[in-house]
Design an enzyme around this catalytic site. Structure first.
Site, PDB file in Angstrom:
ATOM      1  N   ARG A   1      -2.388   3.212   3.803  1.00 17.63           N
ATOM      2  CA  ARG A   1      -2.448   2.832   5.218  1.00 17.63           C
ATOM      3  C   ARG A   1      -1.451   1.711   5.407  1.00 17.63           C
ATOM      4  O   ARG A   1      -1.423   0.761   4.615  1.00 17.63           O
ATOM      5  CB  ARG A   1      -3.856   2.371   5.583  1.00 17.63           C
TER       6      ARG A   1
ATOM      7  N   HIS B   1      -2.426   9.610  12.217  1.00 18.56           N
ATOM      8  CA  HIS B   1      -3.571   9.452  11.305  1.00 18.56           C
ATOM      9  C   HIS B   1      -4.070  10.872  11.007  1.00 18.56           C
ATOM     10  O   HIS B   1      -5.111  11.299  11.487  1.00 18.56           O
ATOM     11  CB  HIS B   1      -4.644   8.608  12.005  1.00 18.56           C
TER      12      HIS B   1
ATOM     13  N   ARG C   1     -14.173   2.412   7.123  1.00 17.15           N
ATOM     14  CA  ARG C   1     -14.516   3.820   6.965  1.00 17.15           C
ATOM     15  C   ARG C   1     -13.498   4.622   6.177  1.00 17.15           C
ATOM     16  O   ARG C   1     -13.833   5.334   5.236  1.00 17.15           O
ATOM     17  CB  ARG C   1     -14.583   4.510   8.348  1.00 17.15           C
ATOM     18  N   THR C   2     -12.237   4.514   6.601  1.00 12.86           N
ATOM     19  CA  THR C   2     -11.234   5.389   5.995  1.00 12.86           C
ATOM     20  C   THR C   2     -11.080   5.056   4.517  1.00 12.86           C
ATOM     21  O   THR C   2     -11.022   5.945   3.664  1.00 12.86           O
ATOM     22  CB  THR C   2      -9.900   5.270   6.751  1.00 12.86           C
TER      23      THR C   2
ATOM     24  N   LYS D   1       6.077 -12.263  -4.246  1.00 10.23           N
ATOM     25  CA  LYS D   1       7.205 -12.800  -5.025  1.00 10.23           C
ATOM     26  C   LYS D   1       8.535 -12.261  -4.518  1.00 10.23           C
ATOM     27  O   LYS D   1       9.568 -12.468  -5.134  1.00 10.23           O
ATOM     28  CB  LYS D   1       7.059 -12.404  -6.501  1.00 10.23           C
TER      29      LYS D   1
HETATM   30  C1  NCD Z   1      -8.968   4.359  13.595  1.00  5.83           C
HETATM   31  C2  NCD Z   1      -7.635   3.881  13.045  1.00  5.83           C
HETATM   32  O1  NCD Z   1      -7.571   3.107  12.101  1.00  5.83           O
HETATM   33  O2  NCD Z   1      -6.646   4.331  13.602  1.00  5.83           O
HETATM   34  N1  NCD Z   1     -10.043   4.144  12.735  1.00  5.83           N
HETATM   35  C3  NCD Z   1     -10.271   5.054  11.720  1.00  5.83           C
HETATM   36  O3  NCD Z   1      -9.452   5.253  10.852  1.00  5.83           O
HETATM   37  N2  NCD Z   1     -11.423   5.738  11.765  1.00  5.83           N
HETATM   38  C4  NCD Z   1      -9.231   3.932  14.979  1.00  5.83           C
HETATM   39  C5  NCD Z   1      -9.207   2.472  15.312  1.00  5.83           C
HETATM   40  O4  NCD Z   1      -8.912   1.604  14.506  1.00  5.83           O
HETATM   41  O5  NCD Z   1      -9.515   2.182  16.466  1.00  5.83           O
END
Ligand code: NCD
Length: 361
Positions: free
Chosen positions: A139, A172, A89-90, A118
């Site tokens: 991320r 997040h 999703r993200t 490397k």
């Molecule tokens: C969450 C995350 O990655 O922290 N998901 C998201 O970004 N919508 C929650 C999760 O992974 O449970």
């Protein structure tokens, strides 16, 4: 865009010693967050502005002419999506947001395909990205890594903005902002977020979305939070301290069923056992923290059920068709909020306001 940068004057060692409230101003440009790294950077006016902007964009995007306008707004910029942790999703939400704004993108989703294999440091890899791109969306499994990168780039001649798309078990912020937008939209005709009672349920110890959202909610008046989890998965004291300092009321409990009828929103989360090398959390009985179809009868008529997703079995899919189930709406709201965030980073938000004024005239 690269105006004088307060981070340039702070060493990394000094930075790490700063309390989070003193860190937040270092990431501002003209009073707005330029790097988006943690929830404590956001105050209420900034969140309200962001929600308004997301709504304007959402309305403008309904027409072909509106889409054409949006697609030209940031079309000279390119974005790098660096996702060193799984994401559906993200990742797609950021990707779609870039597409809406006409930004070209590139991605690294698997560090084994990059020069890190490397022996290149992650810092050098990221510095390479900043040479080609104007925005870095990342991320990463290490908490605080996005902050380190924002600091690092600030000390180069290409201090491109960094958006944290999930860092470790820590923060997040863009998910929390889309959750605020979802709450605001849902309670639009019921007095807004002020005075609402919100329950967080599941793995609150390692759920970074809950940690960020709880921090944002402290800016609303009379909000009460319930943290509902087994003892070993309860919310961290660091977050409770942030809420205490703001005088926000909360309850810590393990009794989910007694909380359901009390609240206006329930924020469900999954067990984050990928963090747990010994798999100890798999042994915890979490069945008492699931929301089933029968629980709908306990829920207030205007209450909403949220989840950052992905879900496992903590929400029965039979619940999805109830109008109070808001998690699929949350996903779409995320795209609009990320568009709004990019518009404010690149200072194109006023152009959206002007277009919108013409549209409603
Ligand atoms: C969450 C995350 O990655 O922290 N998901 C998201 O970004 N919508 C929650 C999760 O992974 O449970």
């Amino acid at each position: 865009m690269y105006r004088d940068n307060p981070l340039k004057h702070v060493t990394w060692t000094d930075y790490q010693e700063l309390p989070v409230n003193d860190r937040a101003p270092l990431f501002l440009r003209d009073g707005k967050p330029y790097h988006i790294l943690f929830a404590q950077q956001y105050d209420r006016p900034t969140m309200e502005r962001l929600c308004d902007l997301a709504t304007r964009v959402r309305k403008i995007a309904k027409t072909r002419g509106g889409m054409r306008f949006l697609q030209d707004l940031v079309s000279e910029k390119r974005a790098m999506l660096y996702f060193a942790q799984p994401s559906t999703r993200t990742f797609l939400s950021f990707y779609a947001a870039c597409q809406i704004l006409g930004m070209q993108t590139a991605e690294v989703r698997d560090a084994t395909t990059s020069s890190e294999i490397k022996g290149e440091s992650q810092e050098d890899s990221v510095r390479t990205f900043s040479s080609y791109f104007d925005l870095l969306i990342m991320r990463h499994p290490i908490g605080g890594f996005a902050e380190r990168i924002a600091w690092l780039l600030s000390n180069t001649d290409r201090p491109v903005p960094v958006m944290n798309a999930g860092s470790g078990k820590d923060q997040h912020p863009t998910q929390a902002l889309l959750d605020i937008y979802t709450l605001q939209r849902s309670f639009d005709e019921h007095g807004g977020i002020d005075g609402k009672q919100i329950a967080f349920v599941g793995d609150l110890a390692r759920g970074r979305t809950v940690r960020s959202l709880a921090c944002l909610l402290r800016h609303y008046k009379g909000v009460k939070a319930y943290f509902v989890a087994p003892d070993s998965l309860q919310i961290g004291d660091d977050i409770l301290e942030v809420l205490d300092a703001a005088g926000m009321v909360y309850e810590v409990t393990d009794d989910f069923r007694s909380v359901i009828p009390e609240v206006d929103a329930i924020y469900m989360t999954r067990i984050q056992d990928e963090w747990d090398q010994a798999q100890e959390s798999r042994a915890i009985d979490t069945s008492g923290y699931h929301f089933c179809q029968e629980d709908l009868a306990l829920l207030k008529p205007h209450a909403i059920l949220m989840h950052p997703l992905p879900r496992r079995d903590e929400i029965d899919p039979a619940v999805d068709s109830d109008p109070r189930a808001m998690y699929w709406r949350q996903v779409r709201n995320g795209m609009w909020v990320r568009v709004a965030l990019m518009l404010s980073i690149f200072e194109r938000d006023n152009e959206v306001d002007r277009y919108y004024q013409d549209l409603i005239r």
